[in-house]
Motif scaffolding. Structure first.
Motif, PDB file in Angstrom:
ATOM      1  N   LEU A   1      -4.218  22.153  13.360  1.00  0.00           N
ATOM      2  CA  LEU A   1      -4.711  22.452  14.710  1.00  0.00           C
ATOM      3  C   LEU A   1      -5.870  23.445  14.688  1.00  0.00           C
ATOM      4  CD1 LEU A   1      -1.226  22.825  16.414  1.00  0.00           C
ATOM      5  CD2 LEU A   1      -2.800  20.900  16.659  1.00  0.00           C
ATOM      6  N   MET A   2      -5.883  24.313  13.708  1.00  0.00           N
ATOM      7  CA  MET A   2      -6.854  25.406  13.645  1.00  0.00           C
ATOM      8  C   MET A   2      -7.899  25.209  12.544  1.00  0.00           C
ATOM      9  SD  MET A   2      -5.504  27.136  16.060  1.00  0.00           S
ATOM     10  CE  MET A   2      -6.418  28.643  16.011  1.00  0.00           C
ATOM     11  N   LYS A   3      -8.034  23.994  12.029  1.00  0.00           N
ATOM     12  CA  LYS A   3      -8.917  23.744  10.886  1.00  0.00           C
ATOM     13  C   LYS A   3     -10.346  24.229  11.134  1.00  0.00           C
ATOM     14  CE  LYS A   3     -10.882  20.218   7.973  1.00  0.00           C
ATOM     15  NZ  LYS A   3     -11.373  18.865   7.957  1.00  0.00           N
TER      16      LYS A   3
ATOM     17  N   VAL B   1     -14.637  30.719   9.479  1.00  0.00           N
ATOM     18  CA  VAL B   1     -14.508  32.066   8.925  1.00  0.00           C
ATOM     19  C   VAL B   1     -14.256  32.068   7.420  1.00  0.00           C
ATOM     20  CG1 VAL B   1     -13.800  33.107  11.101  1.00  0.00           C
ATOM     21  CG2 VAL B   1     -12.053  32.239   9.526  1.00  0.00           C
ATOM     22  N   GLY B   2     -14.216  30.879   6.815  1.00  0.00           N
ATOM     23  CA  GLY B   2     -14.098  30.791   5.364  1.00  0.00           C
ATOM     24  C   GLY B   2     -12.712  31.031   4.811  1.00  0.00           C
ATOM     25  N   VAL B   3     -11.664  30.768   5.609  1.00  0.00           N
ATOM     26  CA  VAL B   3     -10.291  30.917   5.114  1.00  0.00           C
ATOM     27  C   VAL B   3      -9.903  29.617   4.419  1.00  0.00           C
ATOM     28  CG1 VAL B   3      -7.884  31.278   5.765  1.00  0.00           C
ATOM     29  CG2 VAL B   3      -9.686  32.562   6.917  1.00  0.00           C
ATOM     30  N   PRO B   4      -9.518  29.689   3.153  1.00  0.00           N
ATOM     31  CA  PRO B   4      -9.246  28.469   2.379  1.00  0.00           C
ATOM     32  C   PRO B   4      -7.853  27.884   2.621  1.00  0.00           C
ATOM     33  CG  PRO B   4      -8.999  30.375   0.972  1.00  0.00           C
ATOM     34  CD  PRO B   4      -9.453  30.886   2.318  1.00  0.00           C
TER      35      PRO B   4
ATOM     36  N   PRO C   1      -6.029  22.257   4.774  1.00  0.00           N
ATOM     37  CA  PRO C   1      -6.885  21.215   5.350  1.00  0.00           C
ATOM     38  C   PRO C   1      -8.376  21.433   5.071  1.00  0.00           C
ATOM     39  CG  PRO C   1      -5.457  22.159   7.042  1.00  0.00           C
ATOM     40  CD  PRO C   1      -5.257  22.943   5.795  1.00  0.00           C
ATOM     41  N   VAL C   2      -8.763  22.673   4.895  1.00  0.00           N
ATOM     42  CA  VAL C   2     -10.165  22.978   4.600  1.00  0.00           C
ATOM     43  C   VAL C   2     -10.469  22.669   3.134  1.00  0.00           C
ATOM     44  CG1 VAL C   2     -11.886  24.834   4.487  1.00  0.00           C
ATOM     45  CG2 VAL C   2     -10.261  24.752   6.394  1.00  0.00           C
ATOM     46  N   VAL C   3      -9.558  23.032   2.261  1.00  0.00           N
ATOM     47  CA  VAL C   3      -9.787  22.904   0.818  1.00  0.00           C
ATOM     48  C   VAL C   3      -9.532  21.491   0.309  1.00  0.00           C
ATOM     49  CG1 VAL C   3      -9.020  23.735  -1.449  1.00  0.00           C
ATOM     50  CG2 VAL C   3      -9.229  25.335   0.446  1.00  0.00           C
ATOM     51  N   ARG C   4      -8.436  20.876   0.774  1.00  0.00           N
ATOM     52  CA  ARG C   4      -8.038  19.554   0.247  1.00  0.00           C
ATOM     53  C   ARG C   4      -8.166  18.420   1.248  1.00  0.00           C
ATOM     54  NH1 ARG C   4      -4.574  19.680  -4.249  1.00  0.00           N
ATOM     55  NH2 ARG C   4      -5.041  17.456  -4.277  1.00  0.00           N
TER      56      ARG C   4
ATOM     57  N   GLN D   1       0.938   8.992   9.928  1.00  0.00           N
ATOM     58  CA  GLN D   1       0.489   7.745  10.553  1.00  0.00           C
ATOM     59  C   GLN D   1      -0.484   7.979  11.703  1.00  0.00           C
ATOM     60  OE1 GLN D   1       1.583   4.847   8.978  1.00  0.00           O
ATOM     61  NE2 GLN D   1       2.300   6.491   7.632  1.00  0.00           N
ATOM     62  N   ARG D   2      -0.322   9.109  12.373  1.00  0.00           N
ATOM     63  CA  ARG D   2      -1.168   9.452  13.518  1.00  0.00           C
ATOM     64  C   ARG D   2      -1.897  10.758  13.220  1.00  0.00           C
ATOM     65  NH1 ARG D   2       2.930   9.171  18.559  1.00  0.00           N
ATOM     66  NH2 ARG D   2       3.652   7.032  18.271  1.00  0.00           N
ATOM     67  N   ALA D   3      -3.142  10.665  12.954  1.00  0.00           N
ATOM     68  CA  ALA D   3      -3.922  11.857  12.612  1.00  0.00           C
ATOM     69  C   ALA D   3      -4.517  12.460  13.883  1.00  0.00           C
ATOM     70  CB  ALA D   3      -5.008  11.498  11.614  1.00  0.00           C
ATOM     71  N   ASP D   4      -3.661  12.938  14.772  1.00  0.00           N
ATOM     72  CA  ASP D   4      -4.176  13.534  16.004  1.00  0.00           C
ATOM     73  C   ASP D   4      -3.551  14.907  16.250  1.00  0.00           C
ATOM     74  OD1 ASP D   4      -1.605  12.960  16.901  1.00  0.00           O
ATOM     75  OD2 ASP D   4      -2.219  11.403  18.296  1.00  0.00           O
ATOM     76  N   ARG D   5      -4.191  15.654  17.100  1.00  0.00           N
ATOM     77  CA  ARG D   5      -3.754  17.023  17.400  1.00  0.00           C
ATOM     78  C   ARG D   5      -2.387  17.052  18.069  1.00  0.00           C
ATOM     79  NH1 ARG D   5      -6.939  21.256  17.145  1.00  0.00           N
ATOM     80  NH2 ARG D   5      -6.015  22.249  18.969  1.00  0.00           N
ATOM     81  N   ARG D   6      -2.130  16.095  18.936  1.00  0.00           N
ATOM     82  CA  ARG D   6      -0.868  16.076  19.679  1.00  0.00           C
ATOM     83  C   ARG D   6       0.329  15.953  18.727  1.00  0.00           C
ATOM     84  NH1 ARG D   6       0.663  12.264  24.833  1.00  0.00           N
ATOM     85  NH2 ARG D   6       2.717  13.166  25.136  1.00  0.00           N
TER      86      ARG D   6
END
Length: 124
Positions: free
Chosen positions: A23-25, A31-34, A37-40, A93-98
Motif C-alpha cells: 500500500l505504501m510502495k 524516501v529510499g527505504v528498501p 516491494p521496492v527491492v524485489r 491473483q488480484r494485484a490491487d490496493r483493496r
C-alpha cells in the motif's frame, strides 16, 4: 509456550507488514527505504506473503501439537489460518490496493483472535 508465542509473532510480522508495504510502495520509493516491494517487486512480495502465511499456519499448530492448548485453539487456528492463506492467495491473483488493504486489516484481527482463542482455551 513462550517460544511458540514468539514464533507466531515472528512469522506473522512479514506478511502483515509486506501487505502494508504494498500500500505504501510509492512512499518507500520516494524516501529510499528498501522495503521488499521496492527491492524485489510487487509480484515477489505477494509470493512471499503467501509463503509466510503458509509457514505461519504451520507454526500456529505447534501449541496444540505440543499439548499446550486444546480444541478451541485448534479450531480457531485452523479457521483463521485458512482465511489468512486464502487472503494471501487472493492477493497473488488480484494485484490491487483493496485486496492488499483487506489482507493487512485481516492480519490485525487474525493475531488478536488467535491470541483470544489461546486465552479462551486456557480458561475453559
Amino acid at each position: 509456550m513462550a517460544v511458540y508465542l514468539f514464533a507466531i509473532v515472528f512469522f506473522w510480522t512479514p506478511p502483515h507488514f509486506w501487505a502494508l508495504s504494498l500500500l505504501m510502495k510509492g512512499e518507500y520509493e520516494r524516501v529510499g527505504v528498501p522495503m521488499l516491494p521496492v527491492v524485489r517487486g510487487e509480484v515477489e512480495t505477494r509470493r512471499q506473503i503467501l509463503l509466510y502465511a503458509v509457514l505461519l499456519y504451520a507454526v500456529t499448530q505447534l501449541p496444540f501439537c505440543a499439548g499446550g492448548l486444546g480444541a478451541i485453539y485448534l479450531v480457531a487456528s485452523l479457521v483463521l489460518g485458512g482465511l489468512f492463506i486464502g487472503g494471501a492467495w487472493l492477493l497473488t491473483q488480484r494485484a490491487d490496493r483493496r485486496t492488499a488493504l483487506r489482507l493487512y486489516l485481516f492480519s490485525l484481527a487474525y493475531l488478536a483472535l488467535l491470541f483470544g482463542a489461546m486465552v479462551a482455551d486456557v480458561k475453559l
